[in-house]
Motif scaffolding. Structure first.
Motif, PDB file in Angstrom:
ATOM      1  N   PRO A 160      19.686  29.344 -31.469  1.00 39.94           N
ATOM      2  CA  PRO A 160      20.039  28.007 -30.729  1.00 39.94           C
ATOM      3  C   PRO A 160      18.757  26.868 -31.159  1.00 39.94           C
ATOM      4  O   PRO A 160      17.548  27.565 -31.311  1.00 39.94           O
ATOM      5  N   LEU A 161      19.183  25.861 -31.768  1.00 34.45           N
ATOM      6  CA  LEU A 161      18.279  24.923 -32.223  1.00 34.45           C
ATOM      7  C   LEU A 161      17.780  23.801 -31.117  1.00 34.45           C
ATOM      8  O   LEU A 161      18.777  23.442 -30.236  1.00 34.45           O
ATOM      9  N   VAL A 162      16.497  23.416 -31.058  1.00 35.53           N
ATOM     10  CA  VAL A 162      16.102  22.618 -30.086  1.00 35.53           C
ATOM     11  C   VAL A 162      15.625  21.475 -31.309  1.00 35.53           C
ATOM     12  O   VAL A 162      14.899  21.619 -32.036  1.00 35.53           O
ATOM     13  N   GLY A 163      16.463  20.286 -31.123  1.00 34.55           N
ATOM     14  CA  GLY A 163      16.200  19.031 -32.088  1.00 34.55           C
ATOM     15  C   GLY A 163      17.127  18.094 -31.905  1.00 34.55           C
ATOM     16  O   GLY A 163      17.915  18.188 -30.729  1.00 34.55           O
ATOM     17  N   PRO A 164      17.080  17.378 -32.596  1.00 33.22           N
ATOM     18  CA  PRO A 164      17.149  17.360 -33.933  1.00 33.22           C
ATOM     19  C   PRO A 164      15.832  17.305 -34.806  1.00 33.22           C
ATOM     20  O   PRO A 164      14.691  17.065 -34.260  1.00 33.22           O
ATOM     21  N   PRO A 165      15.727  17.815 -36.182  1.00 39.70           N
ATOM     22  CA  PRO A 165      14.456  17.684 -36.846  1.00 39.70           C
ATOM     23  C   PRO A 165      14.122  16.411 -36.896  1.00 39.70           C
ATOM     24  O   PRO A 165      14.889  15.487 -37.027  1.00 39.70           O
ATOM     25  N   ARG A 166      12.679  16.125 -37.356  1.00 44.04           N
ATOM     26  CA  ARG A 166      12.026  14.917 -37.573  1.00 44.04           C
ATOM     27  C   ARG A 166      12.594  14.546 -39.078  1.00 44.04           C
ATOM     28  O   ARG A 166      12.674  13.429 -39.317  1.00 44.04           O
ATOM     29  N   GLY A 167      12.492  15.535 -39.913  1.00 41.36           N
ATOM     30  CA  GLY A 167      12.745  15.171 -41.496  1.00 41.36           C
ATOM     31  C   GLY A 167      14.328  14.368 -41.468  1.00 41.36           C
ATOM     32  O   GLY A 167      15.253  15.019 -40.972  1.00 41.36           O
ATOM     33  N   ASP A 168      14.149  13.411 -42.134  1.00 43.49           N
ATOM     34  CA  ASP A 168      15.501  12.705 -42.451  1.00 43.49           C
ATOM     35  C   ASP A 168      16.478  13.567 -43.250  1.00 43.49           C
ATOM     36  O   ASP A 168      17.825  13.493 -42.763  1.00 43.49           O
ATOM     37  N   PHE A 169      16.266  14.414 -44.257  1.00 40.99           N
ATOM     38  CA  PHE A 169      17.204  15.102 -44.684  1.00 40.99           C
ATOM     39  C   PHE A 169      17.830  16.296 -44.065  1.00 40.99           C
ATOM     40  O   PHE A 169      18.976  16.499 -43.977  1.00 40.99           O
ATOM     41  N   CYS A 189       9.704  19.330 -37.363  1.00 40.49           N
ATOM     42  CA  CYS A 189       9.693  19.745 -38.766  1.00 40.49           C
ATOM     43  C   CYS A 189      10.082  18.572 -39.565  1.00 40.49           C
ATOM     44  O   CYS A 189      11.340  17.944 -39.299  1.00 40.49           O
ATOM     45  N   ASP A 190       9.477  18.488 -40.823  1.00 40.74           N
ATOM     46  CA  ASP A 190       9.831  17.473 -41.706  1.00 40.74           C
ATOM     47  C   ASP A 190      10.498  17.974 -42.790  1.00 40.74           C
ATOM     48  O   ASP A 190      11.336  17.252 -43.695  1.00 40.74           O
ATOM     49  N   SER A 214       2.853  26.510 -40.286  1.00 40.86           N
ATOM     50  CA  SER A 214       3.960  25.697 -39.904  1.00 40.86           C
ATOM     51  C   SER A 214       5.035  26.472 -38.931  1.00 40.86           C
ATOM     52  O   SER A 214       5.941  25.816 -38.383  1.00 40.86           O
ATOM     53  N   VAL A 215       5.044  27.827 -39.038  1.00 42.22           N
ATOM     54  CA  VAL A 215       6.074  28.704 -38.176  1.00 42.22           C
ATOM     55  C   VAL A 215       5.154  29.538 -37.417  1.00 42.22           C
ATOM     56  O   VAL A 215       4.333  30.309 -37.575  1.00 42.22           O
ATOM     57  N   ARG A 216       5.509  29.438 -35.882  1.00 48.57           N
ATOM     58  CA  ARG A 216       4.657  30.158 -34.929  1.00 48.57           C
ATOM     59  C   ARG A 216       5.518  30.405 -33.734  1.00 48.57           C
ATOM     60  O   ARG A 216       6.530  29.652 -33.322  1.00 48.57           O
ATOM     61  N   GLU A 243       8.591  27.681 -33.121  1.00 51.66           N
ATOM     62  CA  GLU A 243       8.359  26.387 -33.532  1.00 51.66           C
ATOM     63  C   GLU A 243       7.980  26.335 -35.078  1.00 51.66           C
ATOM     64  O   GLU A 243       7.733  27.195 -35.815  1.00 51.66           O
ATOM     65  N   LEU A 244       8.757  25.239 -35.612  1.00 49.52           N
ATOM     66  CA  LEU A 244       8.863  25.110 -37.146  1.00 49.52           C
ATOM     67  C   LEU A 244       8.250  23.623 -37.124  1.00 49.52           C
ATOM     68  O   LEU A 244       8.798  22.551 -36.593  1.00 49.52           O
ATOM     69  N   ALA A 245       7.043  23.425 -37.862  1.00 51.26           N
ATOM     70  CA  ALA A 245       6.586  22.295 -37.612  1.00 51.26           C
ATOM     71  C   ALA A 245       6.101  21.656 -39.050  1.00 51.26           C
ATOM     72  O   ALA A 245       5.721  22.365 -39.706  1.00 51.26           O
ATOM     73  N   GLY A 246       6.251  20.436 -39.273  1.00 54.98           N
ATOM     74  CA  GLY A 246       5.529  19.973 -40.582  1.00 54.98           C
ATOM     75  C   GLY A 246       6.285  20.006 -41.760  1.00 54.98           C
ATOM     76  O   GLY A 246       7.557  20.438 -41.719  1.00 54.98           O
ATOM     77  N   ARG A 247       5.728  20.678 -42.807  1.00 58.87           N
ATOM     78  CA  ARG A 247       6.267  21.069 -44.177  1.00 58.87           C
ATOM     79  C   ARG A 247       6.464  22.546 -43.880  1.00 58.87           C
ATOM     80  O   ARG A 247       5.280  23.152 -43.793  1.00 58.87           O
ATOM     81  N   CYS A 248       7.652  23.273 -44.127  1.00 60.68           N
ATOM     82  CA  CYS A 248       7.409  24.633 -44.071  1.00 60.68           C
ATOM     83  C   CYS A 248       7.909  25.120 -45.478  1.00 60.68           C
ATOM     84  O   CYS A 248       9.113  25.128 -45.855  1.00 60.68           O
ATOM     85  N   PRO A 249       7.126  25.674 -46.227  1.00 59.29           N
ATOM     86  CA  PRO A 249       7.023  26.143 -47.563  1.00 59.29           C
ATOM     87  C   PRO A 249       7.923  27.440 -47.704  1.00 59.29           C
ATOM     88  O   PRO A 249       8.148  28.409 -46.607  1.00 59.29           O
ATOM     89  N   ALA A 250       8.115  28.137 -48.775  1.00 57.09           N
ATOM     90  CA  ALA A 250       8.799  29.306 -49.070  1.00 57.09           C
ATOM     91  C   ALA A 250       7.892  30.358 -48.343  1.00 57.09           C
ATOM     92  O   ALA A 250       8.579  31.325 -47.899  1.00 57.09           O
ATOM     93  N   ASP A 251       6.506  30.372 -48.347  1.00 54.19           N
ATOM     94  CA  ASP A 251       5.633  31.533 -47.788  1.00 54.19           C
ATOM     95  C   ASP A 251       5.995  31.459 -46.369  1.00 54.19           C
ATOM     96  O   ASP A 251       5.461  32.535 -45.776  1.00 54.19           O
TER      97      ASP A 251
END
Length: 81
Positions: free
Chosen positions: A59-68, A42-43, A2-4, A12-20
């Protein structure tokens, strides 16, 4: 993963990004100084990744998709920058 590195200068941060994903994000932010982070798809981010964003303040490109993230984390990161 999810990080690439999507292209030169954009992480890019995509989907669910866990501690790993904290270590790969750290490596990318260190190897690409000034890289922007695109988290529009990113959710969820583990707090370890949120902390890296606060430390590096890219610099952030967004907002993120995740509501929280959109309601609580994005405003804090943008205010901190």
């Amino acid at each position: 993963m999810s990080v690439r590195l999507r292209d030169e200068g954009t992480v890019e941060l995509a989907g669910r990004c866990p501690a790993d994903d904290a270590e790969p994000l750290l490596r990318l932010l260190l190897s690409e100084p000034g890289a922007q982070v695109d988290w529009r798809t990113c959710d969820h981010l583990h707090m370890a990744l949120v902390q890296l964003l606060f430390i590096f303040r890219p610099p952030l490109v967004g907002p993120p998709r995740g509501d929280f993230l959109r309601r609580h984390v994005d405003p804090l990161l943008r205010r901190a920058s």
